[in-house]
Design an enzyme around this catalytic site. Structure first.
Site, PDB file in Angstrom:
ATOM      1  N   TYR A   1     -39.704 -37.353  22.779  1.00 21.96           N
ATOM      2  CA  TYR A   1     -39.565 -36.785  21.629  1.00 21.96           C
ATOM      3  C   TYR A   1     -40.526 -38.405  21.051  1.00 21.96           C
ATOM      4  O   TYR A   1     -40.507 -39.527  21.215  1.00 21.96           O
ATOM      5  CB  TYR A   1     -37.868 -37.239  21.406  1.00 21.96           C
TER       6      TYR A   1
ATOM      7  N   ARG B   1     -47.963 -42.804  20.111  1.00 22.98           N
ATOM      8  CA  ARG B   1     -47.072 -43.657  21.108  1.00 22.98           C
ATOM      9  C   ARG B   1     -46.141 -42.121  21.319  1.00 22.98           C
ATOM     10  O   ARG B   1     -46.090 -42.240  22.399  1.00 22.98           O
ATOM     11  CB  ARG B   1     -45.627 -43.734  20.481  1.00 22.98           C
TER      12      ARG B   1
ATOM     13  N   ARG C   1     -35.900 -23.187  39.943  1.00 25.32           N
ATOM     14  CA  ARG C   1     -35.912 -24.010  39.057  1.00 25.32           C
ATOM     15  C   ARG C   1     -36.146 -24.461  40.896  1.00 25.32           C
ATOM     16  O   ARG C   1     -36.116 -24.764  41.801  1.00 25.32           O
ATOM     17  CB  ARG C   1     -33.980 -24.178  39.459  1.00 25.32           C
TER      18      ARG C   1
ATOM     19  N   HIS D   1     -38.101 -29.163  42.017  1.00 24.63           N
ATOM     20  CA  HIS D   1     -37.558 -30.879  41.488  1.00 24.63           C
ATOM     21  C   HIS D   1     -39.536 -30.846  40.892  1.00 24.63           C
ATOM     22  O   HIS D   1     -39.993 -31.971  39.651  1.00 24.63           O
ATOM     23  CB  HIS D   1     -37.700 -31.939  42.034  1.00 24.63           C
TER      24      HIS D   1
ATOM     25  N   LYS E   1     -41.089 -42.491  25.550  1.00 27.91           N
ATOM     26  CA  LYS E   1     -39.676 -42.418  24.793  1.00 27.91           C
ATOM     27  C   LYS E   1     -39.800 -40.789  25.106  1.00 27.91           C
ATOM     28  O   LYS E   1     -39.598 -40.102  24.490  1.00 27.91           O
ATOM     29  CB  LYS E   1     -39.926 -41.881  24.087  1.00 27.91           C
TER      30      LYS E   1
ATOM     31  N   GLU F   1     -34.124 -54.997  24.393  1.00 28.70           N
ATOM     32  CA  GLU F   1     -33.918 -54.406  23.850  1.00 28.70           C
ATOM     33  C   GLU F   1     -33.056 -53.607  23.002  1.00 28.70           C
ATOM     34  O   GLU F   1     -31.917 -53.702  24.348  1.00 28.70           O
ATOM     35  CB  GLU F   1     -35.305 -53.484  23.411  1.00 28.70           C
TER      36      GLU F   1
ATOM     37  N   LEU G   1     -40.006 -50.212  24.237  1.00 29.63           N
ATOM     38  CA  LEU G   1     -40.444 -49.642  23.856  1.00 29.63           C
ATOM     39  C   LEU G   1     -41.746 -50.109  23.046  1.00 29.63           C
ATOM     40  O   LEU G   1     -40.734 -50.992  22.759  1.00 29.63           O
ATOM     41  CB  LEU G   1     -39.493 -48.544  22.808  1.00 29.63           C
TER      42      LEU G   1
END
Length: 284
Positions: free
Chosen positions: A31, A50, A100, A102, A146, A178, A202
Site C-alpha cells: 500500500y 516506493r 487456498r 501458501h 510497505k 522508526e 521504511l
C-alpha cells in the site's frame, strides 16, 4: 463514498472482495498513503517509486502505476472534496487464488483499491509537539517493504493511544529504528540524527525531503542510529511522515523534553519544510 476498485469507480457498498483474495487470507499485498498540498500530490513520483519497489520485492507485477494521479483527483471530484487537501490510500493485493494455498500462482490478476479522504486539521500536534513511547521492535526484518501485513504496528499504535501518546517508537538491539508509522529524528549538539536506510526501516518520503533540506541549508545531519542509552544526551526530537509532516516530540515515556517545548532546530526544520511545500516543489 465513491472508491476505485479494479478499474471502476463504485459506491463503497457495491465493492465485493473475494474471501479467497490473497490480501484477505495472507496479507499478500502492498500500500501507499499520499496527500495533497495546494491541489498537487506531495512527492507523487517518490511515492510511486516506493510502491514499485515494494511490488518488485514481492515479485508482484503491476503495469499501470501511472494511473493513480488521475484516479486520485477523479475520486476527489466525485466525493466533492476538490479544492481541499485530501489523503489518498492505494492498496494492491496479489489477487484471488482458489483453492487456498501458501505458494502463489504466477500472473494472478491484482486487486486494486483506491480511496480518498479530506484531511482534518492537526496543527495542534504540529505546533505544540507530542508524546511518544518506546517499544521493542519485534516486526519482521523487511520493514523496507510497505506491506499491508502491519499487525505489530497496529498493536504498537493502539498501545500508544492507550498511554495518551501519539506514536510508538521502535528499538532493536538497543538502536532506535522508526515509529509505527513515522521516521524518528534526534538532535544532539546541533546535529540531526536518524536511522540509516536498511531493511529495518521504511524509506520515508518526508524523511528524504528533510534530509535534503538539512543538507541544502547546511544543517549537520547524520544517518546514524540513536542508541536507547543516548536518548538522554539528545535535547530535541521530532518525527516525520506524509500525514505527520514534521512533528516535534516533547515527551518520551516519562521524560519531558526541553520543558515540553519544541526545540529551536526542530522549529527551523518545520519552517523549511513549510516553505518547501509552498514553493510547489513538493509534487516533484
Amino acid at each position: 463514498m465513491i472508491v476505485y476498485f479494479n478499474g471502476k469507480y463504485l459506491p463503497l457498498d457495491e465493492v465485493k472482495i473475494s474471501p479467497f483474495d490473497r490480501g484477505f487470507q495472507f496479507a499478500d499485498g502492498v500500500y501507499e498513503t499520499l496527500r495533497t498540498y495546494n491541489g498537487r500530490i506531495f512527492c507523487y513520483q517518490a511515492h510511486i517509486d516506493r510502491l514499485k519497489y515494494s511490488l518488485n520485492e514481492l515479485n508482484f507485477t503491476y503495469t499501470s502505476l501511472d494511473e493513480f494521479d488521475k484516479i486520485s483527483f477523479d475520486l476527489a471530484k466525485m466525493n466533492e472534496i476538490s479544492g481541499k487537501d485530501f489523503s489518498v490510500y492505494i492498496q494492491l493485493t496479489r489477487g484471488v487464488q482458489i483453492p487456498r494455498r501458501h505458494n502463489y500462482q504466477e500472473n494472478l490478476s491484482p486487486t486494486v483499491f483506491v480511496t480518498v479522504s479530506e484531511i482534518k486539521d492537526n496543527h495542534q500536534n504540529f505546533d505544540n509537539g507530542v508524546k511518544v513511547i518506546l517499544e521493542e521492535d519485534i516486526r519482521w526484518t523487511r520493514c523496507d517493504i510497505k506491506s499491508i501485513s502491519i499487525l505489530p504496528s497496529v498493536l504498537a499504535k493502539t498501545k500508544a493511544v492507550k498511554f495518551n501518546a501519539y506514536e510508538t517508537i521502535f528499538h532493536r538491539d538497543n538502536l532506535i529504528t522508526e515509529g509505527s508509522h513515522t521516521n524518528f529524528f534526534g538532535v544532539k549538539d546541533g546535529v540531526v540524527f536518524t536511522a540509516p536506510l536498511s531493511n529495518f526501516i521504511l524509506k520515508g518520503v518526508t524523511r528524504e525531503v528533510i534530509i535534503n533540506l538539512c543538507i541544502k541549508n547546511k544543517i549537520p545531519i547524520k544517518e546514524t542510529y540513536i542508541k536507547i542509552n543516548d536518548i538522554e544526551l539528545c535535547n530535541e526530537f521530532f518525527i516525520t511522515g506524509t500525514m505527520t509532516e514534521v512533528t516535534p516530540v516533547v515527551q518520551i515515556n516519562d521524560r519531558i523534553v526541553d520543558d515540553c517545548e519544541p526545540g529551536k532546530l526542530t522549529r527551523k526544520i518545520k519552517k523549511l519544510f513549510r516553505e518547501y511545500i509552498l514553493s510547489n516543489k513538493s509534487s516533484v
